[in-house]
Every structure is written in C-alpha cells, then in structure tokens.
Design an enzyme around this catalytic site. Structure first.
Site, short mmCIF file in Angstrom:
data_model
loop_
_atom_site.label_atom_id
_atom_site.label_comp_id
_atom_site.label_asym_id
_atom_site.label_seq_id
_atom_site.Cartn_x
_atom_site.Cartn_y
_atom_site.Cartn_z
N THR A 138 1.33 -4.39 4.12
CA THR A 138 1.11 -4.71 5.64
C THR A 138 0.20 -6.01 5.73
OG1 THR A 138 -1.09 -3.35 5.41
CG2 THR A 138 0.83 -2.34 6.33
N ASP A 139 -0.47 -6.64 4.89
CA ASP A 139 -1.10 -7.82 5.05
C ASP A 139 -0.39 -9.07 5.39
OD1 ASP A 139 -3.28 -6.49 4.03
OD2 ASP A 139 -3.60 -7.37 2.52
N THR B 31 0.76 -1.20 0.11
CA THR B 31 0.06 -0.01 0.07
C THR B 31 0.82 1.23 -0.05
OG1 THR B 31 -1.88 -1.20 1.21
CG2 THR B 31 -1.77 1.19 1.28
#
Ligand code: GLU
Length: 338
Positions: A109-110, A35
């Site tokens: 970030t996942d 992101t």
C-alpha cells in the site's frame, strides 16, 4: 480458483444454450507482494497469488479467477522498470485474452497509488484494472487483505466497472487511480480521494458507482509505451523553511529533466530554493508546481495530482516529447489543471 489449463475445458463444457446463464466472468490476478502477502515470517514465507486467491471462499460463485506472480516484494522495492513491465503485461493480456473481464493487481500500500496511476496512464483497454492491498499483514487479527481482494475481484468482474480506467479498491471503497492517496500510516481506511471523493463502493458483492463512466476513448492509453523511449529522470523537491538549492542542484547534476515541487500551500517553493530552481530552468529542466498539503488544486501546476503522481505524469510527458509547449498541454489535459 481455476488454473489456466482448466479454462479451455470449462468453456467447452459451457458451450450451448445454457452458456449465457452459467458462464462466469474471468478475472486475472497479478500478485506483486506487499502487506497482503506478508505472513510475518519473512520474504520467503510471503503468500503467492494462488494462495491469496485460494483463501477466498465463495469467490468461484463470482468469477473464474486465475493468478500469476509478477514480483513478491514490499512496494518500496517496486521499480519504474517494474511499472513498465507490468503495464506491458496487462496490455498484452487484454489484447490476447478476449475472455478476460478484468484484471486485479495486488500491491503493497505504501506506493500503491503510484503504480495505479502509472497503469491508468499506460493501459489501453475498456476493461477494468483494480489495484488492491492490505493494511494488516496476512497473519494479523482482522487482516483486511482477503476482503479487499474479494471485493477487488467483485469489482473487476462487474460490467459496471468498464470504461473507468484503473481503480483502487480498499476498505469497501472504489477510487479512481488518479484521485486516490494513502492518507494514514496504519488504519484500514487509510485511502481516500481528498479532492474528488470515492468513485464508488462495494456492497453485498456488487460495486455501486456514484458517477457515470468517463473514459470514452478507453482503448487508447494516454501514453503508448510501445512508442516511448527511456524514461527521463524526474525528481520531487520538497519545500520547507530553510530548504535551499543543494538538493535541487544535485538532482540536476544527476540528470533530472524534470522537477516537481512539493510546495507549501498553493504550490509555492520557499524563497531560499529560488536560485536552484532558476538555474534548473536555465538548463531547460521542466519545473512543475504541486502542493505538499495533501489536497487541493494547484492552477498552472499539476491540478489536484499529488507530487508523486505529478512526477509520473511529467516523466511520461517528457518521454513522449521534449517540446515544452506540448508537455504543458499534456499536463493540462491529464491533470485537470488550468
Ligand atoms: N506497507 C508496505 C508496502 O507497501 C509493507 C510491505 C510488506 O509488508 O510487504 O509494501
């Protein structure tokens, strides 16, 4: 930002009595996507590492920063092969670049906590590796990527960050890679260490650590990738009312050498999974208990590691040895289990 080509020149110009006062720490940024690089205009329009670093006014007062592009993908597209190549690259950088104070990795970030934990187990250096990302895209109002990257560089540039392994910087907080977990889908404070708490915090361009550095043997990675063969398949089995042996059987048939149970409560599989787990154990598949609760210690299992991290530890342990007693000892030693 400075390109690699300029570094030799800058070292030349600072040689002499003033060097100690003027030399800035050197931080190397490895950009993988996520992101933080997403401008909302598709994969082709993702920001590069150079662009991310170029968007940090004043960073040149903190450190000499250089960057390289490793991948530029959402973190769901990061592979185990990527992990191996990334850790190998970081080890090579620390081995061949004594001028580096630290390395920052930008990442979606996942799955950030998984990559960070893999690096924590496989990088052998006392210099810090700081993994960071963003919850809001680069084109969003209040995008958090620039502040996170800035603070990650601040942390990587600090001597206080040495001998602490791989860490994660998100939303002013510094977390140990082994402790941290993404706990919210969208908020900028999505990351936390639910059992052990944050390691520290960044305030006004300085990281402050709440605990002393604990990696006495930081030059030695827990797992030396140069001696490990192919990683075995290790899967995660989720427990819930009505879960049966079908996925377990499929995992074993697909060649799984290890299974991590994301168990209910204190690591418990539900009774309808028992036949599959028994059959797996009979085939010498290593079964490790963890919890789906998101917090707490599973004794005899993988301690306070969450299932996705316990899976990485088990995968590396099984790549190192097939001796079950040795695997159990490695898990006990590295997970904080008992
Ligand atoms: N949060 C996702 C990730 O972890 C989003 C990816 C993206 O926008 O690139 O990578």
């Amino acid at each position: 930002m400075r390109s690699r080509a300029l570094i030799g020149l800058s070292l030349l110009t600072i040689a002499g009595p003033l060097a100690a006062q003027t030399a800035k720490p050197v931080v190397h940024v490895i950009a993988t996507g996520g992101t933080i690089s997403n401008t909302g205009a598709g994969d082709a329009a993702r920001k590069t590492g150079d662009q991310l670093v170029g968007g940090l006014p004043g960073i040149e007062n903190i450190a000499t920063v250089e960057s390289e592009q490793f991948t530029n993908v959402a973190s769901g597209s990061i592979t185990v092969a990527n992990w191996r190549a990334l850790a190998t690259r970081i080890n090579e950088l620390f081995r061949t670049r004594p001028d580096l104070t630290g390395i920052v990795v930008t990442h979606g970030t996942d799955t950030l906590e998984e990559t960070a934990y893999f690096l924590d187990l496989t990088v052998g250096s006392c210099h810090p590796v700081i993994v960071t990302g963003a919850m809001r895209q680069a084109n969003a109002i209040g995008a958090d990527g620039p502040a996170n990257l800035y603070d990650a560089i601040v942390t990587a540039a600090s001597p206080r960050a040495a001998s602490r392994g791989t860490m994660v910087l998100m939303n002013d907080d510094v977390f140990a890679a082994r402790d941290v977990q993404k706990m919210h889908t969208t908020r900028t404070d999505a990351f936390a260490s639910p059992v052990r708490g944050a390691l520290g915090s960044v305030a006004t361009n300085q990281p402050v650590f709440f605990r002393p550095a604990d990696r006495a043997e930081c030059e030695k990675p827990a797992f030396d990738l140069t001696t490990l063969g192919e990683f075995p398949r290790v899967d995660i089995v989720y427990s819930y009312i009505g879960a049966d042996s079908v996925p377990i059987q499929a995992m074993v048939d697909a060649g799984a050498k290890g299974l991590v149970i994301a168990g209910a409560g204190n690591g418990a599989a539900v009774s309808t999974q028992s036949p599959g787990l028994r059959a797996a154990r009979n085939k010498n598949v290593y079964v490790l208990s963890e919890s789906r609760t998101g917090s707490g210690i599973v004794g005899g299992g993988a301690g306070d590691l969450n299932p996705q991290k316990a899976r990485i530890l088990l995968m590396l342990a099984l790549a190192k040895t097939t001796d079950r007693t040795e695997v159990a000892a490695l898990i006990r030693q590295l997970s904080g289990s008992y």
